[in-house]
Design an enzyme around this catalytic site. Structure first.
Site, PDB file in Angstrom:
ATOM      1  N   LYS A 225      -9.392   2.301  -2.272  1.00  0.00           N
ATOM      2  CA  LYS A 225      -9.700   1.856  -0.797  1.00  0.00           C
ATOM      3  C   LYS A 225     -10.859   2.324  -0.423  1.00  0.00           C
ATOM      4  O   LYS A 225     -11.206   3.479  -0.560  1.00  0.00           O
ATOM      5  CB  LYS A 225      -8.409   2.208   0.227  1.00  0.00           C
ATOM      6  CG  LYS A 225      -8.561   1.673   1.411  1.00  0.00           C
ATOM      7  CD  LYS A 225      -7.372   2.280   2.343  1.00  0.00           C
ATOM      8  CE  LYS A 225      -7.267   1.609   3.447  1.00  0.00           C
ATOM      9  NZ  LYS A 225      -6.086   2.175   4.286  1.00  0.00           N
TER      10      LYS A 225
ATOM     11  N   GLU B 241       0.851  -1.059  -0.036  1.00  0.00           N
ATOM     12  CA  GLU B 241      -0.032  -0.277  -0.011  1.00  0.00           C
ATOM     13  C   GLU B 241       0.857   1.098   0.116  1.00  0.00           C
ATOM     14  O   GLU B 241       1.944   1.326   0.856  1.00  0.00           O
ATOM     15  CB  GLU B 241      -0.659   0.005   1.329  1.00  0.00           C
ATOM     16  CG  GLU B 241      -1.880   1.365   1.492  1.00  0.00           C
ATOM     17  CD  GLU B 241      -2.599   1.233   2.677  1.00  0.00           C
ATOM     18  OE1 GLU B 241      -3.622   1.866   2.728  1.00  0.00           O
ATOM     19  OE2 GLU B 241      -2.230   0.489   3.720  1.00  0.00           O
TER      20      GLU B 241
ATOM     21  N   CYS C 222      -5.559  -3.074   2.879  1.00  0.00           N
ATOM     22  CA  CYS C 222      -5.195  -2.848   4.418  1.00  0.00           C
ATOM     23  C   CYS C 222      -6.330  -2.981   5.174  1.00  0.00           C
ATOM     24  O   CYS C 222      -7.006  -4.159   5.706  1.00  0.00           O
ATOM     25  CB  CYS C 222      -4.577  -1.536   4.398  1.00  0.00           C
ATOM     26  SG  CYS C 222      -3.509  -1.380   6.029  1.00  0.00           S
TER      27      CYS C 222
END
Length: 268
Positions: free
Chosen positions: A123, A41, A158
């Site tokens: 995300k 990331e 994540c």
């Protein structure tokens, strides 16, 4: 298919060096027979380098992804350009559909073996808990999948690991593997071990959780990138130093396990 997770040492705010390390890792993975290489990331800027976000944000057709597209073509591998800080206005100017006309996003870009951009995942769940992410970034809206070799590949990022319904959406879209670029810090080692494995077990698919390593002003990345099979078995993993983690991932194995243990069919 051979999957490689490039666990990079990331230097906050030093995009040029970080991208060069990424390209070196891709070359090493390809030389070892990798078909698909995933990066962590915000590998180019560093997740915790929040002061660098606005300065280093770029289009998903910008220099970072273009450099990796060149690596994909050169080595004949697919690449998940972990994620970058995306300048949404710049992407839109390049003809890319975006969730907002301007602002920043945490965008993972999937490149095929020819360097063609096949998908962009932004995300969805933006981290709070004292992080500046919610203040700086726009959440994504779409959950794309990509057909690559014999797999249907999904992407989450994540903190998304803590929201299992997102993975059910990917299963319903046919995913046999999910790649999870991350910037997971100490001290939450047990959470990092738990969530990717749980997502693999409950969805009966491969999970490739790729983390970075390195120190920032207020956080240290814990590494431990790992590839899990659909039973949650660890196929390959790393410690907390830079490394390339590889394993063979067989889509037929997903079908066999889902047939043998059809838990997904028992959902109500």
């Amino acid at each position: 298919m051979r999957l490689a997770l490039a666990q990079l040492r990331i230097e906050g705010g030093d995009a040029a060096s970080n991208v060069e390390r990424a390209r070196t890792a891709v070359a090493e993975a390809a030389a070892d027979g990798a078909d698909l290489v995933a990066l962590p990331e915000i590998f180019n800027v560093g997740y915790f380098a929040f002061d660098s976000y606005a300065r280093d944000a770029e289009s998903v057709a910008g220099p970072t992804v273009s450099a990796l597209a060149e690596s994909a073509r050169e080595h004949g591998v697919g690449i998940l350009a972990g994620s970058i800080v995306e300048d949404l206005a710049a992407s839109r100017a390049d003809g890319v559909e975006t969730p907002a006309a301007e602002g920043l996003a945490n965008a993972a870009v999937f490149l095929d073996r020819t360097g063609e951009r096949r998908a962009v995942y932004r995300k969805h769940h933006l981290f709070g808990y004292g992080s500046a992410e919610q203040e700086l970034l726009t959440p994504g809206e779409s959950v794309p999948t990509v057909e690559f070799d014999d797999h249907t590949v999904g992407v989450t990022t994540c903190y998304d690991l803590r929201f299992p319904s997102l993975y059910r959406d990917l299963v319903d879209a046919g995913a046999t593997m999910v790649l999870v670029p991350s910037a997971w810090p100490y001290p939450r080692v047990e959470h990092w071990r738990l969530f990717p494995r749980a997502r693999a077990v409950e969805n009966l698919l491969y999970v490739g959780a790729v983390n970075g390593v390195g120190s920032f002003d207020d956080a240290d990345l814990l590494g431990r990138s790992t590839i899990y099979d659909p039973w949650g078995t660890t196929l390959s993993s790393a410690g907390d130093e830079a490394a390339v983690v590889t394993a063979d991932v067989d889509a037929d194995r997903v079908a066999e396990i889902r047939s043998e243990f059809p838990a997904l069919e028992d959902r109500r």
